[in-house]
Scaffold this motif. Structure first.
Motif, PDB file in Angstrom:
ATOM      1  N   SER A  74       0.827  -1.203   0.000  1.00  0.00           N
ATOM      2  CA  SER A  74       0.000   0.000   0.000  1.00  0.00           C
ATOM      3  C   SER A  74       0.867   1.260   0.000  1.00  0.00           C
ATOM      4  N   ARG A  75       1.858   1.294   0.853  1.00  0.00           N
ATOM      5  CA  ARG A  75       2.725   2.474   0.951  1.00  0.00           C
ATOM      6  C   ARG A  75       3.537   2.687  -0.324  1.00  0.00           C
ATOM      7  N   LEU A  76       3.999   1.598  -0.924  1.00  0.00           N
ATOM      8  CA  LEU A  76       4.756   1.724  -2.165  1.00  0.00           C
ATOM      9  C   LEU A  76       3.861   2.216  -3.302  1.00  0.00           C
ATOM     10  N   ALA A  77       2.628   1.726  -3.346  1.00  0.00           N
ATOM     11  CA  ALA A  77       1.693   2.170  -4.382  1.00  0.00           C
ATOM     12  C   ALA A  77       1.385   3.657  -4.218  1.00  0.00           C
ATOM     13  N   LYS A  78       1.215   4.102  -2.975  1.00  0.00           N
ATOM     14  CA  LYS A  78       0.980   5.525  -2.709  1.00  0.00           C
ATOM     15  C   LYS A  78       2.162   6.364  -3.190  1.00  0.00           C
ATOM     16  N   TYR A  79       3.367   5.867  -2.902  1.00  0.00           N
ATOM     17  CA  TYR A  79       4.569   6.599  -3.316  1.00  0.00           C
ATOM     18  C   TYR A  79       4.628   6.733  -4.828  1.00  0.00           C
ATOM     19  N   VAL A  80       4.365   5.651  -5.549  1.00  0.00           N
ATOM     20  CA  VAL A  80       4.428   5.669  -7.009  1.00  0.00           C
ATOM     21  C   VAL A  80       3.352   6.573  -7.581  1.00  0.00           C
ATOM     22  N   ASN A  81       2.168   6.561  -6.984  1.00  0.00           N
ATOM     23  CA  ASN A  81       1.081   7.406  -7.487  1.00  0.00           C
ATOM     24  C   ASN A  81       1.344   8.891  -7.262  1.00  0.00           C
ATOM     25  N   LYS A  82       2.135   9.223  -6.239  1.00  0.00           N
ATOM     26  CA  LYS A  82       2.460  10.628  -5.972  1.00  0.00           C
ATOM     27  C   LYS A  82       3.515  11.180  -6.937  1.00  0.00           C
ATOM     28  N   LEU A  83       4.282  10.296  -7.560  1.00  0.00           N
ATOM     29  CA  LEU A  83       5.334  10.752  -8.474  1.00  0.00           C
ATOM     30  C   LEU A  83       4.723  11.496  -9.661  1.00  0.00           C
TER      31      LEU A  83
END
Length: 87
Positions: A74-83
């Protein structure tokens, strides 16, 4: 020290499994760090698929807990979506 033949075999197989689990866990952590240092969104999305697979594999083999895996994904997906996409 183990006295029974089966206990001695179990110790040997446990050591092999421990080393394999340790290698897979360390490899996954390395890929996660690589993903977190990536600034390019397209590259991060490709890496995310690889990392998700690694995390799922660790969970399936009970190397990490399923809630831990879900939190990481979940945290990694959030990080990628914020890029920001670089065009």
């Amino acid at each position: 020290m183990a006295n029974h033949k089966s206990a001695i075999k179990k110790i040997r197989s446990d050591e092999r499994k421990r080393l394999r689990n340790r290698y897979q866990h360390k490899t996954a952590r390395t890929h996660i760090k690589k993903l977190l240092t990536t600034k390019d969104k397209e590259e991060a999305q490709l890496l995310l698929k690889v990392v998700h697979g690694m995390i799922d594999k660790l969970t399936k083999k009970n190397i990490i807990h399923k809630n831990n895996a879900a939190r990481k994904k979940s945290r990694l997906a959030k990080y990628v979506n914020k890029l920001v996409a670089t065009a």
